[in-house]
Design a protein around this motif. Structure first.
Motif, short mmCIF file in Angstrom:
data_model
loop_
_atom_site.label_atom_id
_atom_site.label_comp_id
_atom_site.label_asym_id
_atom_site.label_seq_id
_atom_site.Cartn_x
_atom_site.Cartn_y
_atom_site.Cartn_z
N ASN A 174 -20.15 -24.00 -14.40
CA ASN A 174 -20.02 -25.30 -14.73
C ASN A 174 -19.71 -26.26 -12.95
N ASN A 175 -20.59 -26.08 -11.85
CA ASN A 175 -20.43 -26.26 -11.11
C ASN A 175 -19.15 -26.47 -10.24
N ARG A 176 -18.46 -26.24 -10.15
CA ARG A 176 -17.08 -26.47 -9.93
C ARG A 176 -16.29 -25.28 -9.63
N VAL A 177 -16.06 -24.90 -8.67
CA VAL A 177 -15.28 -24.15 -7.90
C VAL A 177 -14.44 -23.63 -8.28
N VAL A 178 -14.12 -22.31 -8.56
CA VAL A 178 -13.43 -21.43 -8.99
C VAL A 178 -12.56 -20.40 -8.49
N THR A 179 -11.09 -20.71 -7.76
CA THR A 179 -10.15 -19.61 -7.19
C THR A 179 -9.59 -18.52 -8.42
N SER A 180 -9.78 -17.69 -8.39
CA SER A 180 -8.45 -16.28 -8.89
C SER A 180 -8.67 -15.01 -7.97
N TYR A 181 -7.69 -14.29 -8.38
CA TYR A 181 -7.49 -13.62 -7.84
C TYR A 181 -7.55 -11.93 -8.64
N GLU A 182 -8.26 -10.89 -8.06
CA GLU A 182 -8.63 -9.79 -8.64
C GLU A 182 -7.55 -8.61 -7.59
N VAL A 183 -7.79 -7.29 -7.88
CA VAL A 183 -6.84 -6.47 -7.49
C VAL A 183 -8.04 -5.99 -6.75
N HIS A 184 -7.39 -5.51 -5.20
CA HIS A 184 -8.03 -5.28 -4.21
C HIS A 184 -8.03 -3.41 -4.03
N PRO A 185 -9.24 -2.87 -4.78
CA PRO A 185 -9.59 -1.33 -4.94
C PRO A 185 -8.95 -0.93 -3.72
N GLU A 186 -9.02 -0.59 -2.10
CA GLU A 186 -8.85 -0.33 -2.00
C GLU A 186 -6.70 0.37 -1.23
N GLN A 187 -6.32 -1.03 -1.40
CA GLN A 187 -5.40 -1.40 -1.31
C GLN A 187 -4.29 -1.37 -2.42
N ALA A 188 -4.85 -1.16 -3.38
CA ALA A 188 -4.10 -0.91 -4.82
C ALA A 188 -4.43 0.71 -4.82
N ASP A 189 -4.89 1.74 -4.52
CA ASP A 189 -5.13 3.20 -4.02
C ASP A 189 -3.75 3.28 -3.39
N VAL A 190 -3.36 2.48 -2.17
CA VAL A 190 -2.42 3.10 -1.79
C VAL A 190 -1.29 2.63 -2.31
N ILE A 191 -1.37 1.54 -3.25
CA ILE A 191 0.22 1.29 -3.53
C ILE A 191 0.83 2.40 -5.03
N ARG A 192 -0.80 2.50 -5.27
CA ARG A 192 -0.08 4.22 -5.94
C ARG A 192 -0.19 5.37 -5.97
N GLU A 193 -0.83 5.53 -4.73
CA GLU A 193 -0.20 6.40 -4.73
C GLU A 193 1.44 6.90 -3.98
N ALA A 194 1.69 5.87 -3.45
CA ALA A 194 3.12 5.01 -2.92
C ALA A 194 4.16 5.55 -4.13
N CYS A 195 3.55 5.22 -4.79
CA CYS A 195 4.38 4.74 -6.41
C CYS A 195 4.66 6.36 -7.02
N ARG A 196 3.30 7.23 -6.90
CA ARG A 196 3.46 8.50 -7.37
C ARG A 196 4.15 9.34 -6.34
N ARG A 197 3.30 9.34 -4.70
CA ARG A 197 4.51 10.74 -4.26
C ARG A 197 6.60 9.98 -4.30
N ILE A 198 6.48 8.94 -4.27
CA ILE A 198 8.35 8.71 -4.67
C ILE A 198 8.75 8.66 -6.23
N ARG A 199 7.93 8.34 -7.29
CA ARG A 199 8.61 9.06 -8.60
C ARG A 199 8.75 10.31 -8.55
N GLY A 200 8.04 10.73 -7.60
CA GLY A 200 7.96 12.61 -8.12
C GLY A 200 8.95 13.38 -6.81
N GLY A 201 10.13 12.39 -5.89
CA GLY A 201 11.34 12.65 -4.99
C GLY A 201 10.74 12.75 -3.75
#
Length: 486
Positions: A174-201
């Motif tokens: 509506n003719n207004r600049v709106v700023t929002s934030y979304e998940v960064h796919p590649e960086q989120a995959d890094v976080i999920r991988e680290a979480c899975r491996r650490i939870r696995g011991g």
């Protein structure tokens, strides 16, 4: 008329462009002032660009250099646009007043005000003007803190570097600049991988080493380190929580969750666990390192590499002052004894038995229900967000303790393939030699078995006329056993 050299000090708190326009303008202004004063001549220029005088954590190198030159007697006059450019906190203002009284310093401003700090009147005027500046800074700081808290309670993001795992999205609505934030796919995959491996011991340092070998960049574009990955993974906004001064106070309204709350809490509990290895790139080179405890005071024993001997550390190195007898034991004999004890234990397979069902999972489910009820009450308007924040924080703190307890119970419930563990334990040392990749994998497998079965190994003090090391001195605390012995 005597001519006096004057030091010029300029400062600006926030240089948004990085072009030093503010301090350059101040220098021009001050030079014009000196040109109109035939009794003054320009001395050195001290310039602190983009440096706050209010924040005690911010260093001002040019201010420190100026103070050093004043103590050395280089100047008796300092010129600045306003005294607030020179000092803004009470502590630094007192330092300048004391120094000025001792050396006869005069602080001058472009508006004509001059403070001779060798006199009572000059010190009083300088202190009064500085007090007003300090009061203004304190009120401004209070308003900013209240605004930050207000926005934090709403779950809003207050700016700064975008956290790892997210990216900014700018669109026109509506003719207004709106700023929002979304998940960064590649960086989120890094976080999920680290979480899975650490939870696995898997140890954090192994994940870091793997990320470095794969050239996965950290938030600053450099190689990952133990500290940077730990900090990144421990941030509550990964599971959609907003914090203020370290406390969770609301659901995050700007950042969508990357991890489920339970996943994030289990990962944090694993990282904070006493049994979790926090080493960086250094690899463990001894089988029993980190497992031995002094039987006199209970302190973890340390290895003297030159003497090849584990000892209870001296108080200067982290030991206890009240240790009656500092226990020591040679590395090779205790390692051989532990190898024999673990081999016999694996053959007996005493850990393979039924375990009582845990009630922790049910308690966690109850707390999850309470959190859901709090959130639903806020959505319906039955509960104000200011009241919901402290309530949710208390529930989450209780839940975190239960998650940690659950992980400790899981670690103590030994689940091990007895035949495979015995095979790995009895494998001969690789011929490739200590430090090779093959040898390191061999040692890591043995330490994993030791970690699975043993909580700690207590070395009792030597009795008089007893051998230096015998079986009676070694007390193994097996997991899922209240106490144990060889």
């Amino acid at each position: 008329m005597p001519i006096s050299p004057v030091a010029i000090y300029v400062r600006i708190s926030n240089d948004k462009t990085g072009e030093q326009i503010g301090v350059d303008d101040q220098i021009v202004w001050l030079r014009e002032y000196i040109e109109d004063r035939p009794d003054l001549v320009e001395g050195d220029i001290y310039s602190d660009n983009d440096r706050s005088a209010w924040n005690p954590k911010v260093e001002r190198p040019e201010y420190e250099r100026l103070m050093g030159d004043l103590r050395a007697g280089k100047w008796r006059y300092v010129l600045c646009v306003h005294s607030s450019r020179l000092v803004r906190s009470r502590e630094q203002r007192l330092d300048v007043i004391r120094l000025g009284e001792r050396i006869g310093l005069t602080v001058m401003q472009v508006d004509g005000a001059s403070y001779d700090l060798a006199t009572e009147t000059g010190r009083g005027g300088f202190d009064k003007a500085g007090s007003e500046n300090t009061s203004d800074s304190e009120l401004k700081s209070l308003r900013i803190r209240r605004a930050h808290l207000r926005q934090a309670r709403k779950g809003r993001y207050m700016g700064g570097q975008i956290p790892y795992g997210f990216r900014k999205r700018v669109e026109v609505v509506n003719n207004r600049v709106v700023t929002s934030y979304e998940v960064h796919p590649e960086q989120a995959d890094v976080i999920r991988e680290a979480c899975r491996r650490i939870r696995g011991g898997e140890a954090l340092y192994r994940v870091v080493r793997d990320f470095r070998e794969r050239d996965i960049p950290s938030p600053r574009g450099k190689a990952w380190s133990h500290g940077s990955l730990r900090y990144t993974l421990m941030r509550p906004n990964l599971c959609g929580l907003r914090t203020y001064k370290g406390n969770v106070i609301a659901e995050h309204a700007d950042f969508p969750p990357i991890l489920a709350l339970l996943e994030w809490e289990e990962m944090c509990a694993a990282i904070n666990s006493a049994g979790f290895r926090h080493a960086t790139g250094n690899q463990v080179k001894r089988l029993v390192a980190g497992f031995l405890y002094c039987g006199s005071c209970g302190t973890k024993m340390k290895l003297d590499g030159q003497r090849k001997r584990y000892t209870c550390p001296h108080p200067a190195n982290g030991g206890r002052k009240d240790c009656a007898r500092r226990v020591g034991v040679s590395e090779d004999p205790v390692t051989s004894l532990v190898e024999d004890l673990l081999g016999a234990y694996l053959e007996r397979r005493e850990w393979e038995r039924e375990h009582a069902a845990s009630t922790v999972a049910a308690q966690i489910a109850v707390l999850d229900g309470r959190l859901a009820d709090i959130q639903a009450s806020v959505v319906k308007g039955a509960l104000h967000p200011d009241d919901a924040g402290p309530m949710a924080t208390g529930v989450r703190a209780e839940r975190a303790k239960l998650v940690d307890q659950q992980m400790r119970e899981d670690r103590n419930r030994v689940t091990l393939d007895g035949g495979e563990a015995l095979r790995l334990w009895t494998l001969p040392e690789p011929a490739s030699g200590r430090g090779s990749d093959e040898w390191q994998e061999w040692l890591a497998a043995r330490r994993q078995i030791l970690t699975t079965l043993v909580s700690g190994i207590v070395i009792r003090p030597t009795e008089q006329k007893a051998p230096r090391l015998d079986v009676s001195r070694v007390w193994v605390v097996w997991r899922d056993h209240s106490q144990g012995a060889p």
